[in-house]
Scaffold this active site. Structure first.
Site, PDB file in Angstrom:
ATOM      1  N   LYS A 142       0.849  -1.199   0.000  1.00  0.00           N
ATOM      2  CA  LYS A 142       0.000   0.000   0.000  1.00  0.00           C
ATOM      3  C   LYS A 142       0.879   1.241   0.000  1.00  0.00           C
ATOM      4  CE  LYS A 142      -3.484   2.518   2.592  1.00  0.00           C
ATOM      5  NZ  LYS A 142      -4.550   2.456   3.579  1.00  0.00           N
ATOM      6  N   LYS A 182      -2.018  -1.555  -3.900  1.00  0.00           N
ATOM      7  CA  LYS A 182      -2.937  -0.428  -3.840  1.00  0.00           C
ATOM      8  C   LYS A 182      -2.171   0.876  -3.896  1.00  0.00           C
ATOM      9  CE  LYS A 182      -5.843   1.864  -0.535  1.00  0.00           C
ATOM     10  NZ  LYS A 182      -6.229   1.966   0.828  1.00  0.00           N
TER      11      LYS A 182
END
Ligand code: PBG
Length: 332
Positions: free
Chosen positions: A195, A251
């Protein structure tokens, strides 16, 4: 001459040799449920997605199931915020109602993070060191305790999986250990392993009420991965895999397609990709200006995720995926 165009000459031939199979059953629909709302609210940038009330949440999920959408990622947004949140009752109650109502018709993941719960909007507990000349930081291990507490409570309420998005170190091992100890060894962990500290989270932060607002710690750069550092994503993902994550995630999606492609080859685990709010909204805005067709553009981007190695796509358009993919395929 090597005539590559022979295999492109008509729809049936093209169909025959396709490699990537885009299917709506790979998708997860994010859901926001907000405490203390009178009516559900639209979310700027994300048409078709709402900040739901506890009542409208159930109606929305029922409608989704009717359209063939069964997989969800829930974000609970409580009314009360504080420095070190320990009360996860609101999300827990929503999970319970969803699972009691829809049982095995839904596969429910719940996001585990503190940013919607803290008064300062950060994903963990802020360490306040008196007379310190350094920036404020999140206290990693104090945060772990709270994350594990939340994860166990969500599992108790019936969540099929938890998705830690906080980026503290050691959270997968801690949560896995806590779940197992409480008897939830079958609860899945989908880790936001790669992330990044991205500027594409804007619309989400309005929806989840989770914009960082502390003066001492202005953004999430001390815990999310630096966009320039692919090595860090590899270390984070391999560690999370070793600590027991069942599904790993990259992400955002499109700006980090190289990461998804490389890591999914190197780590033999199921990979999810989160098409985050800003990426999704970008396509929607182009479509609103009539510069692009939304069903086609979304399907093309989703195809890139599957091509790069994802088996799961988290997208705000999950509830439209079946229709949009059909429109796109019909026109290919
Ligand atoms: C919370 C969280 C974020 C997203 C998912 N979980 C935002 C953030 O880290 O600030 C982003 C999702 C999106 O933009 O759609 N930690």
């Amino acid at each position: 001459m090597d005539r590559l165009r022979r295999l492109r000459q008509n729809k049936l031939t093209r169909e025959l040799v396709r490699k990537v199979d885009l299917k709506s059953s790979s998708f997860i629909q994010p859901l926001f449920v907000v405490e203390g709302l009178r009516d559900r609210e639209t979310i700027p940038g994300l048409p078709g997605v709402f900040r739901e009330t506890p009542e409208t949440l159930l109606h929305q999920v029922e409608a989704d199931i009717e359209r063939g959408v069964h997989k969800f990622l829930l974000f609970g947004v409580p009314q009360e915020k504080n420095e070190s949140p320990t009360n996860f009752d609101f999300a827990q109650n929503q999970i319970q109602k969803l699972k009691q109502t829809f049982r095995d018709k839904v596969l429910l993941f719940t996001d585990v993070c503190l940013c919607s719960y803290t008064s300062h909007g950060h994903c963990g507990v802020i360490e306040r060191t008196p007379n310190s000349y350094t920036e404020e930081h999140l206290h990693n291990d104090k945060t772990l305790e709270l994350l594990s507490k939340a994860a166990v409570e969500y599992a108790q309420a019936g969540s099929d999986g938890v998705a830690p998005s906080d980026m503290m170190d050691g959270r997968i091992a801690d949560i896995r250990g806590s779940l197992d100890k409480a008897g939830f060894e079958n609860t899945l962990i989908m880790s936001y392993a790669a992330k990044f500290h991205s500027r594409f989270y804007g619309p989400f932060r309005n929806a989840a009420d989770s914009t960082p607002k502390s003066h001492g710690l202005k953004d999430r750069s001390t815990y999310q991965i630096d966009p320039t550092n692919p090595q860090d994503a590899w270390l984070s993902a391999s560690r999370d895999a070793n600590e027991g994550a069942d599904i790993l995630m990259v992400k955002p999606g499109l700006p980090y397609l190289d990461i998804l492609s490389k890591l999914s080859q190197r780590i033999e685990k199921p990979w999810a990709v989160y098409e985050v709010s800003g990426e999704y909204a970008a396509i929607e805005l182009l479509a609103r200006e009539k510069l692009i067709s939304a069903p086609h553009a979304h399907s093309e981007v989703w195809t890139s995720f599957i091509r790069a190695g994802a088996s799961t796509v988290i997208s705000y358009g999950a509830r439209f995926a079946k229709d949009w993919i059909r429109i796109w395929e019909d026109s290919q």
